[in-house]
Design a protein around this motif. Structure first.
Motif, mmCIF file in Angstrom:
data_model
loop_
_atom_site.group_PDB
_atom_site.id
_atom_site.type_symbol
_atom_site.label_atom_id
_atom_site.label_comp_id
_atom_site.label_asym_id
_atom_site.label_seq_id
_atom_site.Cartn_x
_atom_site.Cartn_y
_atom_site.Cartn_z
ATOM 1 N N ALA A 105 -12.693 22.533 10.965
ATOM 2 C CA ALA A 105 -11.609 23.319 11.412
ATOM 3 C C ALA A 105 -12.033 23.320 13.208
ATOM 4 O O ALA A 105 -10.975 23.502 13.730
ATOM 5 N N TRP A 106 -13.562 23.093 13.250
ATOM 6 C CA TRP A 106 -13.587 23.419 14.440
ATOM 7 C C TRP A 106 -13.617 21.922 15.576
ATOM 8 O O TRP A 106 -13.357 22.268 16.687
ATOM 9 N N ASN A 425 -13.060 24.334 3.332
ATOM 10 C CA ASN A 425 -14.630 24.222 3.196
ATOM 11 C C ASN A 425 -15.589 26.054 3.264
ATOM 12 O O ASN A 425 -15.038 27.022 3.702
ATOM 13 N N GLU A 426 -16.454 25.404 2.755
ATOM 14 C CA GLU A 426 -17.009 26.686 1.930
ATOM 15 C C GLU A 426 -17.933 27.199 2.905
ATOM 16 O O GLU A 426 -17.820 28.424 2.518
ATOM 17 N N LYS A 427 -18.398 26.216 4.179
ATOM 18 C CA LYS A 427 -18.331 27.387 5.464
ATOM 19 C C LYS A 427 -17.924 28.555 5.517
ATOM 20 O O LYS A 427 -18.142 29.759 5.450
ATOM 21 N N GLU A 428 -16.673 28.472 5.806
ATOM 22 C CA GLU A 428 -15.850 29.233 6.567
ATOM 23 C C GLU A 428 -14.491 30.295 5.727
ATOM 24 O O GLU A 428 -14.751 31.177 5.251
ATOM 25 N N ASP A 446 -16.509 39.033 3.124
ATOM 26 C CA ASP A 446 -16.278 38.623 2.804
ATOM 27 C C ASP A 446 -15.852 37.607 3.986
ATOM 28 O O ASP A 446 -15.411 36.037 3.849
ATOM 29 N N ALA A 447 -15.395 38.114 4.909
ATOM 30 C CA ALA A 447 -15.108 37.220 6.757
ATOM 31 C C ALA A 447 -15.913 35.886 6.774
ATOM 32 O O ALA A 447 -16.796 36.468 6.792
ATOM 33 N N ARG A 448 -15.356 35.155 7.662
ATOM 34 C CA ARG A 448 -15.844 33.835 8.182
ATOM 35 C C ARG A 448 -15.497 33.562 9.275
ATOM 36 O O ARG A 448 -14.512 33.947 9.426
#
Length: 562
Positions: A105-106, A425-428, A446-448
């Motif tokens: 995403a970034w 993506n597991e990070k987000e 749960d927000a990232r």
């Protein structure tokens, strides 16, 4: 002296004697050696570029990585390659041309949004553009030259005046009525929910574009046009079969369509006996019909002299409404039903919020948005969980060489955002295949962090963001809110009374994917809600009567010569 002049100056008998003496075998050998040297030189170019570009599998001469592509859903493979190379960007060669896939995403935000001025163009697309909708269509338009950029701005301006953020607010009344009709139809034929969604989405864009609603799910504008859209989406998945194999072997596209079955009919410039194509004729018909002076077709004909619009441009702008708002919106609503069936626990807080804010005596309205934060989060999770445009629509192309993390992205390279990988993506998004609206609730554990204010990248990026985004977001929020408010979505039962399972991974293979058919039980939440749906549905049909009408055109017969 040019080579052909030199040979022309030689006596004929000398040439014949020289070729005979040299030998046909040696001539053939010389041709083969020359061809091999050309292939080696071209492969050296590929390997040199590969050394400077984002990582990826080793390409072969001429064919690149084409025959390594999976048979279906290549976005999964691109995601796996990104993990394998530990890189947000990977390079896959389609024939002799590199494609950069963005799986983060970034990185997508940095390149396609923040550097939108560089990534504003399209690459040359043989199948989808030159043999399909045309490279001069707003969706496919290359914007390298000043003249191309100027024309792109004209078409984009005209499209925004049809379905831009401010314009779509004017459509809320009839969009709300069509949404009420969906709920009304669910009472009598809940098993036909797919047809109801297709009718709703197509009717909204038909009213906007042509001033007439679509009241029958079997209307040809649905059954024929959406079928064509599905076919186009299936054909244009990156792959190793025709017609997309033409991107690897573009010389095959030069064969006339009637002698080239591998082109799947692409490249035939169809016109009716009147000299125009289907969507232009629909727009022209709408322009001559009395009333509905604000429909988009009348707007285009009004602006035609000012912008010197060609018939092909009017056709593309009118036809793009269907691409931007019918198939995609209906597919999103089908995904919402699948999520409601597979994750029933997410409906409990939704019902609590709706019962508290809306009650049973009326259905949700646009004015309730600010008071329904969980429903807003629910709809955002629908967009995120199984995005319709799974690879972000058509590829971008930089108008100049660019660099990211030291990697070269050459001018005119295909650059594609892998929305599947970005949204999983597991990070987000930890446990990404679990449908969880709390990801979008403020202050939720749960927000990232995620780039941009929306929290998803469903509609693309930069200057190539989907033109129908505002219309789709507006209509999807209202219709999902109304469906959650009005209905229980529970397991369908087989003949023995056992629940029929659903598969959250069973989706089509097209660029605009949707769930494969699945069975559910859809029933009103209460008798009072049922009566509200009936009352509102009947009133909506009365309000929509002003848009009733017929068209004399059918896509299936349009191109038959008289």
């Amino acid at each position: 002296m040019a080579v052909e002049q030199l040979f022309a100056a030689l006596p004929l008998h000398y040439l014949q004697h020289g070729i005979s003496k040299f030998g046909a075998g040696n001539v053939l050998l010389a041709v083969v050696v020359t061809a091999l040297m050309g292939i080696l030189a071209d492969y050296a170019r590929m390997l040199y570029l590969r050394s400077k570009m984002p990582p990826g599998p080793l390409p072969l001469p001429i064919v690149g990585n084409t025959f390594q592509l999976p048979d279906v859903k290549p976005w999964f493979w691109f995601e796996d390659l990104s993990k394998k190379y530990k890189s947000p960007l990977i390079t896959v060669w389609i024939g002799r041309n590199p494609t950069v896939w963005i799986n983060d995403a970034w990185a997508a935000n940095e390149l396609l949004d923040k550097r939108a001025g560089i990534y504003c163009s399209r690459p040359r697309m043989l199948v989808f553009a030159e043999l399909g909708a045309g490279q001069n269509n707003l969706v496919n338009m290359i914007t390298v030259s000043q003249a191309q950029r100027d024309r792109f701005r004209v078409q984009r301006k005209l499209m925004h005046q049809g379905v831009g953020i401010q314009q779509v607010k004017r459509y809320r009344d009839f969009q709300n009525d069509e949404s009420k009709v969906v709920a009304y139809d669910m009472l009598t034929a809940p098993e036909e929910y797919v047809a109801h969604f297709e009718r709703y989405a197509t009717s909204v864009v038909s009213i906007i574009g042509f001033g007439r609603r679509v009241g029958d799910p079997k209307d040809p504008i649905i059954t024929e046009v959406i079928k064509v859209m599905h076919h186009a989406a299936d054909l244009n998945v990156p792959g190793k079969t025709f017609p997309m194999l033409l991107e690897t072997f573009p010389v095959l596209a030069k064969v006339p369509t009637e002698f080239a079955p591998w082109k799947h009919g692409l490249g035939s410039k169809k016109r009716s006996h009147r000299g125009h194509d289907f969507f232009y004729s629909l727009a022209e018909e709408a322009n001559t019909n009395p009333g509905h002076d604000e429909c988009y077709s009348k707007f285009l004909f009004k602006e035609k002299p000012k912008y010197n619009l060609r018939p092909q441009e009017i056709s593309a702008l009118a036809g793009n409404l269907f691409g931007a708002g019918s198939d995609t919106s209906s597919s999103t609503l089908i995904t919402a039903i699948l999520a409601m069936r597979a994750f029933p626990e997410t409906l409990i807080p939704a019902w609590e919020e709706l019962d508290r804010v809306v009650g049973s005596g009326r259905s949700p309205s646009f004015e309730d948005d600010a008071d329904l934060p969980y429903i807003r989060a629910f709809v955002k999770e629908v967009f995120r969980w199984r995005s319709v445009a799974i690879i972000g629509g058509q590829p971008h192309a930089p108008v100049q060489d660019d660099y990211y993390n030291g990697w070269l992205i050459p001018k005119s390279t295909w650059v594609q955002g892998n929305v599947w990988a970005i949204h999983h993506n597991e990070k987000e998004f930890p446990d990404p295949d679990r449908f969880n609206p709390n990801r979008f609730m403020k202050d939720s554990p749960d927000a990232r962090p995620f780039p941009g204010e929306k929290g998803y990248m469903t509609f693309g990026w930069g200057r190539r963001v989907c033109s129908g985004q505002a219309l789709a977001e507006q209509g999807t929020w209202l219709t999902v809110a109304r469906l959650v408010w009005g209905f229980k979505v529970e397991p369908a039962l087989d003949k023995s009374g056992k629940p029929i399972a659903v598969d959250i991974f069973d989706y089509t293979n097209g660029l605009n994917w949707r769930p494969q058919p699945f069975k559910v039980s859809i029933t009103p939440r209460s008798e009072e809600i049922k009566q509200t749906i009936i009352r509102e549905g009947e009133q909506a049909l009365a309000d929509l009567a002003q848009f009733e009408g017929e068209t004399k055109y059918r896509m299936s017969t349009f191109y038959q010569q008289n």
